[in-house]
Design an enzyme around this catalytic site. Structure first.
Site, short mmCIF file in Angstrom:
data_model
loop_
_atom_site.label_atom_id
_atom_site.label_comp_id
_atom_site.label_asym_id
_atom_site.label_seq_id
_atom_site.Cartn_x
_atom_site.Cartn_y
_atom_site.Cartn_z
N ARG A 224 37.10 37.53 46.50
CA ARG A 224 37.43 37.34 45.08
C ARG A 224 36.38 38.05 44.23
O ARG A 224 35.21 38.15 44.59
CB ARG A 224 37.45 35.85 44.70
CG ARG A 224 38.63 35.07 45.27
CD ARG A 224 39.93 35.48 44.60
NE ARG A 224 41.08 34.70 45.03
CZ ARG A 224 41.92 35.03 46.00
NH1 ARG A 224 41.71 36.16 46.68
NH2 ARG A 224 42.95 34.26 46.30
N HIS A 272 43.97 44.97 45.19
CA HIS A 272 44.20 43.65 45.81
C HIS A 272 45.28 43.75 46.89
O HIS A 272 46.26 43.00 46.88
CB HIS A 272 44.58 42.61 44.76
CG HIS A 272 44.25 41.21 45.19
ND1 HIS A 272 43.79 40.25 44.32
CD2 HIS A 272 44.32 40.61 46.42
CE1 HIS A 272 43.59 39.11 44.98
NE2 HIS A 272 43.91 39.32 46.25
#
Length: 309
Positions: A224, A272
């Site tokens: 993250r 991502h």
């Protein structure tokens, strides 16, 4: 007939069809339930819009389409009594391993540097090292971190794993707890972050941690964006403490067009996609969890709210 609501973006109907094949005795649908509808024991969610979960009547189990669930806890929409199951399946772990190893091996064997030299038509052999001469530190020993660390062990790297619990990975040296974080990273050539994002792990990759690495180390983040202090990362790249970084996750996604990471010459970005959800393997795992739940069995990867993952 028990009902399953697929509250996913992308191709919810395609996922619903896979669920119907796995669980033909269940009703699977993709339209938002309405007031007065029959109870819906199961919801499959990724990053739902506000109000979606709270509006579903009779929920008994939340099945996440992601390994990371901090967004579900932060929203406050999932009542404390309602269990949440993280998605941990072979497709997710294999995808992350592919992505991490691709970047690590490319850096290890100077492939990015040779691409730059090729563009300049320069014949300039670089000093090379064997895997056993490199130290890799993996932050996180969960389903993703443990598998990635195991791959590094098989390739012959000196492998370390740091986690809250100090979970062992065969062939790797394990470190537990925040007091041992600096030791785990000390002198490492490659740092890989695969931690869950919690209040304890936020901003864990800072100037102190990056400064503990070997000069010219390489950083890989597939977890993250909130784990990284971006200003400290950029300073480490600019100073040469880091020779490069591969980043798949960011504090704000999509990454704003004016973010300096876009144009930094030592940064490799991806949107991502390190461990995308593969519908067929994900549905098989979630369907089995529904069967376990209905048999009254213990569910794997059940979220512990006190830990945040």
């Amino acid at each position: 007939m028990k009902r399953i609501f697929i509250a996913a973006r992308g191709n919810p109907e395609g996922m619903a069809e896979l669920f119907r094949k796995e669980l033909p005795s269940h009703e699977v649908f993709t339209q938002q339930p309405q007031p007065g509808d029959a109870p819906v024991p199961y919801i499959v969610v990724g990053r739902p819009t506000p109000g979606v979960i709270a509006s579903v009547p009779g929920l008994e189990l939340v099945l996440s389409l992601n390994a990371g669930i901090e967004h579900l806890l932060a929203s406050g929409e999932v009542p404390d009594h309602l269990p949440i199951v993280r998605l941990v399946d072979d497709g997710l772990a294999d995808g992350m391993s592919d992505w991490v190893l691709a970047h690590a091996l490319s850096w290890h064997r100077n492939l990015g540097l040779y691409a730059q030299l090729q563009a300049k038509r320069e014949w300039a052999p670089q000093a090379e090292k064997l895997a056993r001469e490199r130290v890799v530190t993996v932050l996180g020993a969960g389903a993703l971190g443990a598998q990635v660390a195991s791959h590094f062990v098989r390739f012959g790297f000196q492998t370390r794993v740091w986690s809250r619990s100090g979970r062992a990975v065969d062939g790797a040296t394990s470190f537990a707890g925040r007091p041992n974080l600096q030791q785990a990273a000390s002198g490492a050539d490659i740092l890989v972050n695969l931690l869950p994002l919690t209040s304890e792990t936020a901003n864990v990759v800072d100037a102190a941690l990056l400064g503990a690495l070997a000069p010219g180390a390489f950083f890989i983040n597939g977890a993250r964006g909130g784990h990284v202090v971006d200003a400290d990362l950029i300073k480490a790249l600019d100073s040469g403490q880091l020779s490069g970084a591969a980043l798949d996750v960011f504090r704000t996604e999509p990454l704003p067009s004016d973010d300096p990471l876009w144009s930094h010459p030592k940064v490799l970005l991806s949107p991502h996609v390190a461990a995308p959800t593969h519908a067929h393997t994900a549905v098989a795992e979630m369907a089995e969890n529904i069967r376990r739940f209905e048999r009254g069995e213990k569910l794997p990867h059940l979220v512990d709210r006190t830990l945040g993952y």
